[in-house]
Design an enzyme around this catalytic site. Structure first.
Site: not given
Length: 247
Positions: A133, A146
């Site tokens: 990501s 995250y």
């Protein structure tokens, strides 16, 4: 392709994983769809002429069963299973959410990769694609758990590439920005549809799962001597994590 090449896609029950399975099947791969939700992967496998194997990447026994189902030869592993849980600041974040994110985004990738490396070696031309990501490259408020996990995904990928240098295995990270899928943000916000929708509110043409699947298929089908180390993909409307055009 001169021979049928075998691919494993984890997290294949929805979103990027399901789109990737379809894209790879179109490229001629025999795709093993791996995920926890067996009804979904069985339907997908039927649709694309692939195979379904139930797998929880955080469960070592389940991962061993996946490896047994794959057999002795594997050409492509797409470590796509992952997720974000919660958006609280560091001060009030639930440690259990952080553990869950690290478990699926880092330990899960580790366990699946370890189990399938022998089969990738045996192919003589293996490819590992880890879905990371843009969160693995920058910090932002409310995203500590995250971003920490996805930084872990990135470093795991870089380390693996160094350690496998000289072997017939290529290692890539795909790092998407804003991708609108049915479940990612909904899961992150505990089922709050309004919060999930607000992430993409006013964003013209965010990425969709098929965009990332297309990139994964492109990486996997490069000539054997070509390794795409990393591919960062954002929609045109997103210049950076904090710079998003909304209308």
């Amino acid at each position: 392709m001169d021979q049928t090449r075998i691919a494993v896609v984890t997290g294949a029950s929805s979103g990027i994983g399901a789109a990737t399975a379809r894209s790879l099947a179109h490229e001629g791969y025999d795709v093993i769809c791996a995920a926890r939700r067996t009804d979904r992967i069985e339907a997908l496998a039927t649709e694309i002429g692939g195979r379904a194997v139930a797998c929880d990447v955080t469960d070592p026994d389940s991962v061993r069963e996946l490896a047994a189902g794959v057999g002795g030869v594997l050409h492509l592993l797409v470590n796509n299973a992952g997720g974000a849980f919660g958006s609280d600041p560091v001060e009030s974040a639930e440690p259990s959410d952080w553990r869950a994110m690290y478990d699926v985004n880092v330990i899960g990738v580790l366990q699946v990769t370890q189990s399938l490396l022998p089969a990738l070696r045996e192919s003589g031309d293996g490819v590992i694609v880890n879905v990371g990501s843009t969160a693995g490259r920058i910090a932002y408020e409310g995203g500590g758990g995250y971003t920490a996990a996805k930084h872990g995904t990135q470093v795991l990928t870089e380390t693996l590439r160094l350690e496998l240098c000289g072997e017939p295995i290529r290692v890539t990270e795909i790092a998407p920005g804003m991708v609108r899928t049915d479940e990612f943000s909904l899961v992150r916000f505990g089922g709050d549809q309004d919060k999930a929708d607000s992430v993409y509110a006013g964003v013209p043409d965010p990425l969709v799962a098929e965009d990332i699947a297309d990139a994964i298929a492109w990486v996997a089908t490069r000539p054997s001597h070509v390794n795409i180390d990393e591919l960062v993909i954002r929609p045109r409307a997103q210049a950076a994590q904090h710079k998003v055009h909304r209308v």
